[in-house]
Scaffold this motif. Structure first.
Motif, short mmCIF file in Angstrom:
data_model
loop_
_atom_site.label_atom_id
_atom_site.label_comp_id
_atom_site.label_asym_id
_atom_site.label_seq_id
_atom_site.Cartn_x
_atom_site.Cartn_y
_atom_site.Cartn_z
N SER A 1 -23.09 -19.04 -43.18
CA SER A 1 -23.04 -20.17 -42.24
C SER A 1 -23.92 -21.32 -42.70
CB SER A 1 -23.47 -19.70 -40.85
OG SER A 1 -22.65 -18.66 -40.37
N PHE A 2 -25.09 -20.99 -43.22
CA PHE A 2 -26.01 -22.02 -43.68
C PHE A 2 -25.44 -22.76 -44.89
CE2 PHE A 2 -29.56 -23.03 -46.63
CZ PHE A 2 -30.13 -24.06 -45.90
N LEU A 3 -24.90 -22.01 -45.86
CA LEU A 3 -24.35 -22.64 -47.05
C LEU A 3 -23.08 -23.44 -46.73
CD1 LEU A 3 -24.89 -19.73 -49.58
CD2 LEU A 3 -26.16 -21.87 -49.46
N SER A 4 -22.26 -22.92 -45.82
CA SER A 4 -21.07 -23.67 -45.42
C SER A 4 -21.47 -24.93 -44.66
CB SER A 4 -20.17 -22.79 -44.54
OG SER A 4 -19.68 -21.68 -45.27
N PHE A 5 -22.55 -24.85 -43.89
CA PHE A 5 -23.04 -26.03 -43.18
C PHE A 5 -23.49 -27.11 -44.17
CE2 PHE A 5 -26.62 -28.35 -41.29
CZ PHE A 5 -25.99 -28.89 -40.17
N LEU A 6 -24.04 -26.68 -45.31
CA LEU A 6 -24.47 -27.62 -46.33
C LEU A 6 -23.32 -28.11 -47.21
CD1 LEU A 6 -27.80 -25.97 -47.57
CD2 LEU A 6 -27.54 -27.84 -45.94
N GLY A 7 -22.13 -27.53 -47.00
CA GLY A 7 -20.98 -27.91 -47.81
C GLY A 7 -20.85 -27.15 -49.10
N PRO B 1 -9.38 -26.62 -45.29
CA PRO B 1 -9.16 -26.41 -43.85
C PRO B 1 -9.52 -25.02 -43.34
CG PRO B 1 -7.09 -26.16 -45.01
CD PRO B 1 -8.12 -26.51 -46.05
N MET B 2 -10.09 -24.14 -44.20
CA MET B 2 -10.52 -22.83 -43.72
C MET B 2 -11.64 -23.01 -42.71
SD MET B 2 -10.51 -20.59 -47.25
CE MET B 2 -10.94 -19.10 -46.36
N ALA B 3 -11.59 -22.20 -41.68
CA ALA B 3 -12.58 -22.30 -40.61
C ALA B 3 -13.66 -21.24 -40.79
CB ALA B 3 -11.91 -22.13 -39.25
N SER B 4 -14.89 -21.65 -40.68
CA SER B 4 -16.01 -20.73 -40.57
C SER B 4 -17.02 -21.38 -39.63
CB SER B 4 -16.64 -20.43 -41.94
OG SER B 4 -17.46 -21.49 -42.36
N TRP B 5 -17.92 -20.57 -39.11
CA TRP B 5 -18.88 -21.13 -38.15
C TRP B 5 -19.74 -22.22 -38.79
CZ3 TRP B 5 -20.29 -15.50 -36.47
CH2 TRP B 5 -19.31 -15.04 -35.59
N GLY B 6 -20.05 -22.07 -40.06
CA GLY B 6 -20.85 -23.08 -40.74
C GLY B 6 -20.11 -24.39 -40.93
N THR B 7 -18.86 -24.32 -41.35
CA THR B 7 -18.07 -25.55 -41.54
C THR B 7 -17.79 -26.24 -40.21
OG1 THR B 7 -16.02 -24.25 -41.47
CG2 THR B 7 -16.97 -24.69 -43.64
N MET B 8 -17.58 -25.46 -39.15
CA MET B 8 -17.35 -26.05 -37.83
C MET B 8 -18.60 -26.78 -37.34
SD MET B 8 -15.22 -22.92 -36.05
CE MET B 8 -15.14 -23.73 -34.45
N ALA B 9 -19.78 -26.19 -37.60
CA ALA B 9 -21.02 -26.87 -37.21
C ALA B 9 -21.21 -28.14 -38.03
CB ALA B 9 -22.20 -25.92 -37.39
N ASN B 10 -20.85 -28.09 -39.30
CA ASN B 10 -20.97 -29.26 -40.16
C ASN B 10 -20.06 -30.39 -39.69
OD1 ASN B 10 -20.35 -31.10 -42.40
ND2 ASN B 10 -21.63 -29.75 -43.62
N ASP B 11 -18.82 -30.03 -39.31
CA ASP B 11 -17.86 -31.04 -38.86
C ASP B 11 -18.28 -31.71 -37.55
OD1 ASP B 11 -16.32 -30.41 -41.05
OD2 ASP B 11 -14.99 -29.05 -39.96
N SER B 12 -19.13 -31.05 -36.78
CA SER B 12 -19.51 -31.59 -35.47
C SER B 12 -20.68 -32.58 -35.54
CB SER B 12 -19.90 -30.45 -34.53
OG SER B 12 -21.09 -29.82 -34.97
#
Length: 315
Positions: free
Chosen positions: A249-255, A261-272
């Protein structure tokens, strides 16, 4: 006369020493796990964590199918809609249903966590077991132990974020890259724990007796060492899985992790991040809530399991 008949009817059979030996080995293990189960059931916090974890896994499987919306289908006219009977968790800026995306993201996050933990288990137990068992067995055994421990120490000092960045230079960001990055350095903690346990257990009398009787080394490891380390390994897994989920989640949040378009909790938090100040609070709230609940569930159950396996715990 009755006594004579009884003596004739009763047939005494010789005792099978192998069955007795097997029975004596199985009973303590059976009683141990029954006692562990009873302690976990009595631990309300551990049971709450287990039930919560079960619900999260269940919704990750069936959650996207409960609503008629696809987690990837876009509808620009329905962008950033609040919570409603049609969209239970609202929508994002592209009109995608947040409920479907939240549980689709749970699948990816849980998959990465479980797969990374499984790889850590296999490599960590194998390396730690070999290192601990070979230690003190002549020059060759000490060299094997020393070499494996030097490798563990080197990898232990490498941050996983640096590993991910280096892998991204070679590989494309995605699910496979995340699993490889988390697995390269994730198993060293398990290896160190297993090695310490093996160093203690191999000096026990039943292990030394098996060696004197000519039992093969693989059989000693499988029959004596692994069963006695099972509790420590399982407890460590309950903490390894949430660490991998949080890292993803942390790494996906950082990109650096799973990409749209794959969804993960980290990418969703980043998009918000770009819209949270505009009042679209649900965009960050639900993925953040799922990460928090998952961390809590694993840690609550892991703490309860650790207490249940602690021989000093009587309650």
């Amino acid at each position: 006369m009755n006594q004579a008949l009884l003596k004739e009817d009763v047939q005494f059979q010789p005792l099978d020493k192998r069955n007795i030996h097997q029975h004596e080995q199985e009973r303590p293990s059976t009683y141990l796990w029954k006692d562990v189960l009873l302690k976990i059931v009595k631990n309300k916090l551990a049971m709450f964590g287990f039930i919560l974890l079960f619900l999260i896994v269940l919704l990750a499987i069936i959650g996207p199918h409960i609503v008629p919306h696809s987690p990837t289908k876009q509808s620009l006219t329905n962008g950033n809609l609040p919570l409603s009977s049609e969209h239970w968790f609202g929508t994002d800026d592209l009109g995608r249903d947040m409920w479907a995306r939240t549980w689709a993201g749970a699948r990816i996050s849980l998959t990465i966590g479980f797969v990374a933990a499984a790889i850590d288990l296999v490599i960590g137990v194998l390396v730690g077991g070999i290192s601990g068992y070979m230690a003190g067995r002549g020059k060759i055994g000490d060299r094997i132990d020393s070499f494996l421990m030097r490798v563990v120490e080197v990898l232990y000092g490498i941050p996983y974020l640096l590993v991910v960045i280096l892998l991204l230079v070679i590989m494309k960001p995605g699910l496979l890259t995340m699993i490889i990055a988390l697995s390269i350095t994730g198993w060293v903690g398990m290896a160190r724990i297993v090695r310490g346990q093996v160093l203690q257990l191999k000096e026990q009398e039943y292990v030394l007796a098996s060696e004197k009787l000519g039992t093969s080394h693989p059989r000693i490891i499988i029959k004596h060492l692994l069963p006695n380390m099972a509790g420590i390994i399982i407890v460590n897994l309950t903490f390894t899985i949430p660490q991998a989920i949080f890292a993803e989640s942390f790494l996906s949040f950082l990109g650096l992790g799973v990409q749209s378009p794959m969804a993960s909790w980290g990418t969703m938090a980043n998009d918000s991040l770009g819209v949270i100040l505009n009042g679209y609070w649900w965009r960050l709230f639900f993925p953040g809530l799922m990460i928090s609940l998952t961390m809590f569930a694993f840690n609550a159950f892991g703490d309860g399991l650790q207490d249940a396996l602690d021989p000093r715990s009587k309650n």
